[in-house]
Design a protein around this motif. Sequence first.
Motif, PDB file in Angstrom:
ATOM      1  N   UNK A  96       0.842  -1.203   0.000  1.00 49.32           N
ATOM      2  CA  UNK A  96       0.000   0.000   0.000  1.00 49.32           C
ATOM      3  C   UNK A  96       0.877   1.252   0.000  1.00 49.32           C
ATOM      4  N   UNK A  97       1.933   1.244   0.813  1.00 50.81           N
ATOM      5  CA  UNK A  97       2.836   2.400   0.862  1.00 50.81           C
ATOM      6  C   UNK A  97       3.567   2.593  -0.464  1.00 50.81           C
ATOM      7  N   UNK A  98       3.932   1.497  -1.124  1.00 49.40           N
ATOM      8  CA  UNK A  98       4.594   1.609  -2.426  1.00 49.40           C
ATOM      9  C   UNK A  98       3.667   2.272  -3.438  1.00 49.40           C
TER      10      UNK A  98
ATOM     11  N   UNK B  14       4.236   5.971  -5.044  1.00 54.53           N
ATOM     12  CA  UNK B  14       4.347   6.126  -6.498  1.00 54.53           C
ATOM     13  C   UNK B  14       3.432   7.243  -7.006  1.00 54.53           C
ATOM     14  N   UNK B  15       2.322   7.479  -6.311  1.00 52.28           N
ATOM     15  CA  UNK B  15       1.448   8.592  -6.691  1.00 52.28           C
ATOM     16  C   UNK B  15       1.989   9.929  -6.198  1.00 52.28           C
TER      17      UNK B  15
ATOM     18  N   UNK C 146       9.020  10.320 -10.387  1.00 49.46           N
ATOM     19  CA  UNK C 146      10.152   9.451 -10.664  1.00 49.46           C
ATOM     20  C   UNK C 146      10.014   8.052 -10.123  1.00 49.46           C
ATOM     21  N   UNK C 147       8.943   7.779  -9.371  1.00 58.93           N
ATOM     22  CA  UNK C 147       8.676   6.433  -8.856  1.00 58.93           C
ATOM     23  C   UNK C 147       7.374   5.966  -9.500  1.00 58.93           C
ATOM     24  N   UNK C 148       7.459   4.855 -10.229  1.00 58.58           N
ATOM     25  CA  UNK C 148       6.298   4.353 -10.960  1.00 58.58           C
ATOM     26  C   UNK C 148       6.059   2.895 -10.604  1.00 58.58           C
ATOM     27  N   UNK C 149       4.798   2.557 -10.401  1.00 52.43           N
ATOM     28  CA  UNK C 149       4.400   1.164 -10.186  1.00 52.43           C
ATOM     29  C   UNK C 149       3.141   0.932 -11.021  1.00 52.43           C
TER      30      UNK C 149
ATOM     31  N   UNK D 197      15.205   8.854  -1.336  1.00 47.34           N
ATOM     32  CA  UNK D 197      14.026   9.451  -0.701  1.00 47.34           C
ATOM     33  C   UNK D 197      12.915   8.423  -0.531  1.00 47.34           C
ATOM     34  N   UNK D 198      12.711   7.587  -1.552  1.00 47.91           N
ATOM     35  CA  UNK D 198      11.704   6.539  -1.485  1.00 47.91           C
ATOM     36  C   UNK D 198      11.986   5.593  -0.319  1.00 47.91           C
TER      37      UNK D 198
END
Length: 115
Positions: A12-14, A18-19, A23-26, A94-95
Amino acid sequence: MKTLINIFFTAVFVVLLSYLMPGVYVNGFFSALMVAVVLGLLNIFIKPLLVLLTLPVTIFTLGLFLLVINAIIVMLCDELIDGFQVATFWQALLFSLVLSLCQSVVGKLSEEDKR
């Protein structure tokens, strides 16, 4: 059961991160579940080796190099999971920081429920 709950919350946190983070996409929740499982396995098997190999640098930086190791683990997960992408090292750093913080909060909340 606790491990499954931790994997679910990590997924859920991932998805949330990502939203929120550029730069973070799932691709979807299933990919996020795969990321949670792979991150857990990498943290169990690969991270201790990296910590041991970089122990002098970690001691010299007073433990701050562990943040770099966490970012490397996230970037390795990026390479292993097709539906997960982190654009740069700094975004991976940061992620990993935000994900660790969120997991700590959930861990503390679940600890308080047991008392």
